[in-house]
Design an enzyme around this catalytic site. Sequence first.
Site, PDB file in Angstrom:
ATOM      1  N   LYS A 193       1.734   5.059 -10.684  1.00 17.22           N
ATOM      2  CA  LYS A 193       1.084   3.756 -10.515  1.00 17.22           C
ATOM      3  C   LYS A 193       1.249   2.901 -11.770  1.00 17.22           C
ATOM      4  CE  LYS A 193      -0.663   4.100  -6.333  1.00 17.22           C
ATOM      5  NZ  LYS A 193      -0.277   3.180  -5.254  1.00 17.22           N
ATOM      6  N   PHE A 202       0.816  -1.214   0.000  1.00 20.73           N
ATOM      7  CA  PHE A 202       0.000   0.000   0.000  1.00 20.73           C
ATOM      8  C   PHE A 202       0.854   1.269   0.000  1.00 20.73           C
ATOM      9  CE2 PHE A 202      -2.766  -3.022   2.374  1.00 20.73           C
ATOM     10  CZ  PHE A 202      -3.917  -2.940   1.601  1.00 20.73           C
ATOM     11  N   SER A 219      -4.281   1.927  -9.174  1.00 20.34           N
ATOM     12  CA  SER A 219      -5.338   2.940  -9.196  1.00 20.34           C
ATOM     13  C   SER A 219      -6.017   3.004 -10.549  1.00 20.34           C
ATOM     14  CB  SER A 219      -4.744   4.312  -8.868  1.00 20.34           C
ATOM     15  OG  SER A 219      -5.681   5.337  -9.087  1.00 20.34           O
ATOM     16  N   TYR A 273       0.460  11.263 -10.271  1.00 19.84           N
ATOM     17  CA  TYR A 273       0.112  10.140  -9.391  1.00 19.84           C
ATOM     18  C   TYR A 273      -0.229   8.905 -10.214  1.00 19.84           C
ATOM     19  CZ  TYR A 273      -2.963   7.173  -6.594  1.00 19.84           C
ATOM     20  OH  TYR A 273      -3.565   6.098  -5.997  1.00 19.84           O
ATOM     21  N   ARG A 296     -10.146  20.888 -11.533  1.00 23.67           N
ATOM     22  CA  ARG A 296      -8.758  20.724 -11.122  1.00 23.67           C
ATOM     23  C   ARG A 296      -7.918  20.195 -12.271  1.00 23.67           C
ATOM     24  NH1 ARG A 296      -9.501  16.906  -5.932  1.00 23.67           N
ATOM     25  NH2 ARG A 296     -10.732  15.838  -7.529  1.00 23.67           N
ATOM     26  N   ARG A 312     -18.117   9.112 -10.124  1.00 23.10           N
ATOM     27  CA  ARG A 312     -17.121   8.165  -9.655  1.00 23.10           C
ATOM     28  C   ARG A 312     -17.787   6.882  -9.174  1.00 23.10           C
ATOM     29  NH1 ARG A 312     -14.624  11.298 -11.971  1.00 23.10           N
ATOM     30  NH2 ARG A 312     -12.733  12.446 -11.392  1.00 23.10           N
TER      31      ARG A 312
END
Length: 351
Positions: free
Chosen positions: A164, A91, A135, A160, A305, A243
Amino acid sequence: MSTIFVTGGAGFIGSHTCLLLLQKGYKLVVLDSLINSSKISLERVSEIVFQKYNSERIKFINGDIRNNDLLESIFNDAVLNREEFEGVIHFAGLKAVGESVSYPLKYWDANVNGSITLLKVMDKYNCRTIVFSSSATIYKKTENNLKLTENSKIKPSNPYGETKYVIEKILNNLFRFSSSKWKIASLRYFNPIGAHKSGLIGENPSGIPNNIFPFITQVGLKKFDYLKVFGNDWDTYDGSGVRDYIHVMDLAEGHVAAMEYLFKLDEKNININLGTGIGTSVFDLISTFKKVNKIELPFKVVGRRDGDIGYLVANNSLAKSLLNWEPSLNLEEMCIDGWNWQKNNPNGFQN
């Protein structure tokens, strides 16, 4: 009794997964830097399972996975104690999309360099079974808001997600080109929210939350005046981002199922979506949270964003068929459990 090494195990998803692993009889060694987590989460996990802290079943080590000497000492101690790790659940890493856009090098260092160091030590000590916390942000935006399968196009829109995806590529290289047999499951998360029903553990971000749900709960506590909704002009049914929210306990179940699936095999490398397959808009999440918890939740629509996308929902059929796993907790339960944690722990794990 098998021993599992868990990196980042004191964090939100890690602590809930540790709870389930302990309930299933595993011994755990947990490494966490505590940059965005608390050791108290594991003390409470042990309290839930054993009614006290059980150091014989769960050992905590404060440290960083980029520290090669520390990792070697942990794996060497496991060998000396004849408790070699049967597998690793990985993790550890930084996880905020917005922060990664502002500080990309920080994310490449923590996530990619940390994973490489971990994999080197695993290989040296003949521990080659790993469940990796990946992710859904690695996926390219889908046309016509289609659900994402594991074969959907990959094109991360932020650093990010890039980190991944690069770690997944490293794992793919290990599987394809190493002379050793590896067993690998990369779990592509969608949006974990909620908390354990006890209210003793939950999401505990440091500072201002980067994810929507802890921000919602802190607005509920009146720590913030309002929630920011990043855009109402997305190509979705109500203009807000959609989402796939999944209860953290269902996500934790997915990790245990993936690890036990790998244990049965000689070698394997697989990517698996973990989501509910149900798309929920930000406006619907706000509405549901207000309704089930009977509180006000002021919000303001602001600009989008950088690095964000409008629609991210899983096709989870592979996880269901391969892992015999099925998410069982709905959005209302996610909102109730998440608020139960926050209202009983307004300052998280701090006194």
